[in-house]
Write an enzyme that holds these catalytic residues in place. Structure first.
Site, PDB file in Angstrom:
ATOM      1  CB  CYS A 120      29.828  37.884  38.291  1.00 31.80           C
ATOM      2  SG  CYS A 120      30.148  37.177  36.665  1.00 31.80           S
TER       3      CYS A 120
ATOM      4  CB  CYS B 269      35.966  43.006  27.767  1.00 33.70           C
ATOM      5  SG  CYS B 269      35.039  43.669  26.375  1.00 33.70           S
ATOM      6  CB  SER B 270      36.296  41.782  33.301  1.00 36.30           C
ATOM      7  OG  SER B 270      35.136  41.039  32.963  1.00 36.30           O
TER       8      SER B 270
ATOM      9  CG  HIS C   1      35.350  39.086  36.716  1.00 34.81           C
ATOM     10  ND1 HIS C   1      34.936  38.946  38.026  1.00 34.81           N
ATOM     11  CD2 HIS C   1      34.215  38.929  35.951  1.00 34.81           C
ATOM     12  CE1 HIS C   1      33.631  38.723  38.053  1.00 34.81           C
ATOM     13  NE2 HIS C   1      33.175  38.699  36.810  1.00 34.81           N
TER      14      HIS C   1
END
Length: 400
Positions: free
Chosen positions: A83, A216-217, A347
């Site tokens: 990430c 939460c992404s 994301h």
């Protein structure tokens, strides 16, 4: 570094739910990279190298993507750092410029993802997983559920530890989701632009206690890019008014501290973030008190709270109180994730770090429209990936 490095152009696509738009990853890069070059007012022929970040495409996908911008034969580097991929590509670009190798480098990050939750490397054969050591610590301490996404489990368990250790409440953690969804209402690039109350965030579908869906992404498609140049290039092309200096950057990886405590709080990267933060403040001579606007890695709401503490914005265990008291939104001490953050902006793994840099650039140039942070002079980005890498950057308007 021998020379200063500046961001003079940024661009990104709107982050979207996977498969909601008929495009390929190279289409995303053409849009984001084209916007960044147009913002800088330079052609692709001026670009000397291109680090390109992504996680889920095949080798040399970076070349296939930038070929849409031009076939100039420049070196293209394919970057994959989980990430933290986008910020890793940006750091490479800065190193090329600050080290005196190049005057103009294009950093790009993109991702075309599948619908559904991200696996996160925790399932299957642990013996071959890059994050086997991380998930083993979680499994030994908390067990391993077959019904919740692995990444939600490891961060959710970090939240449980924080609650048990410091008395942090589920409501305090949920305030991160409330804040970031509220911020994203004013971001046309965000995947979600809906405001939710605290009760709505708490009542959303539970992913792994105490984390609900609105904390939460999501998985996302999208791309972002930045043009990084030398001071000589800035002056030769008259870009002083839009040049954002990258004052300092640091990338850290896991040390013994990440694993010695057998705690999910440390396994998910708090020690890495703290070390990277210390290094950029040492490099720049500035402190967290000098920062006005922050884009940080809120892959899950608890990680924003852990990052407050890692960056020295509050004491250990005080991150929940900090967000609940409004210190990290408009009118508070800092504005954190004015873009909506990963939770609401989205994301797409390879693009996230560069999208953060784009937002900070717009904020420092006064171009963030309804989400503009008043009188923003210094910005910070924080991007983290399990396995692990943490990249922190510090930025300000160029001084010529």
């Amino acid at each position: 570094m021998a020379q200063k490095a500046f961001i003079v152009g940024v661009g990104m696509t709107k982050f979207e739910k996977p498969e909601s738009r008929d495009w390929q990853y190279w289409d995303m890069v053409k849009e984001a990279g084209g916007k960044a070059l147009a913002d800088a007012g330079v052609g692709y022929d001026k670009v000397e190298q291109a680090p390109v970040g992504y996680c889920f495409q095949a080798s040399t996908a970076g070349q296939r993507a930038v070929y849409e911008l031009g076939l100039s034969g420049i070196p293209v580097y394919n970057v994959n750092n989980n990430c933290a991929t986008g910020s890793s590509a940006l750091m490479m670009a800065r190193q090329f410029v600050a080290g005196g190798l190049n005057d103009c480098v294009l950093a790009i990050g993109f991702e075309k993802m599948k619908r559904g939750s991200l696996g996160g490397g925790g399932e299957g054969d642990f013996s071959t997983s890059p994050v086997a050591r991380h998930y083993k610590i979680m499994g030994d301490a908390h067990g391993f559920s077959m019904t919740a996404p692995p990444t939600a489990q490891i961060f959710g368990n970090a939240a449980r530890e924080h609650m048990a250790r410091y008395g942090t409440t589920a409501e305090q953690i949920a305030h991160v989701g409330v804040k970031n969804h509220r911020h994203s209402v004013n971001n046309p690039y965000a995947q979600f632009q809906v405001e939710y109350s605290l009760d709505e965030v708490l009542a959303a579908k539970e992913i792994h206690s105490p984390l609900t869906r609105l904390q939460c992404s999501p998985t996302s498609d999208g791309a972002a890019a930045a043009v990084v140049v030398s001071e000589r290039f800035v002056r030769e092309h008259g870009l002083e008014e839009q040049a954002i200096e990258i004052l300092a950057q640091s990338m850290t990886t896991d040390t013994e501290e990440s694993f010695a405590s057998n705690s999910c709080i440390d396994v998910v990267g708090k020690p890495m973030s703290a070390a990277a933060g210390r290094q950029v403040f040492e490099q720049s001579g500035l402190g967290i008190e000098d920062v006005d606007v922050i884009e940080l890695h809120d892959c899950f709401s608890i990680n924003e709270i852990l990052t407050y503490e890692a960056l020295g914005m509050c004491g250990e265990g005080e991150g929940g109180k900090l967000v609940a008291e409004g210190a990290t939104t408009y009118g508070g001490r800092w504005v954190v994730n004015p873009s909506g953050g990963l939770i609401s902006k989205g994301h797409p793994l390879g693009a996230t770090g560069l999208a953060q840099a784009a937002e900070i650039s717009w904020q420092l140039r006064g171009l963030a429209d309804a989400r503009q942070v008043a009188d923003a002079k210094v910005g910070l980005t924080h991007n983290i990936g399990l396995g692990g890498a943490a990249v922190v950057g510090l930025y300000r308007r160029g001084q010529f």
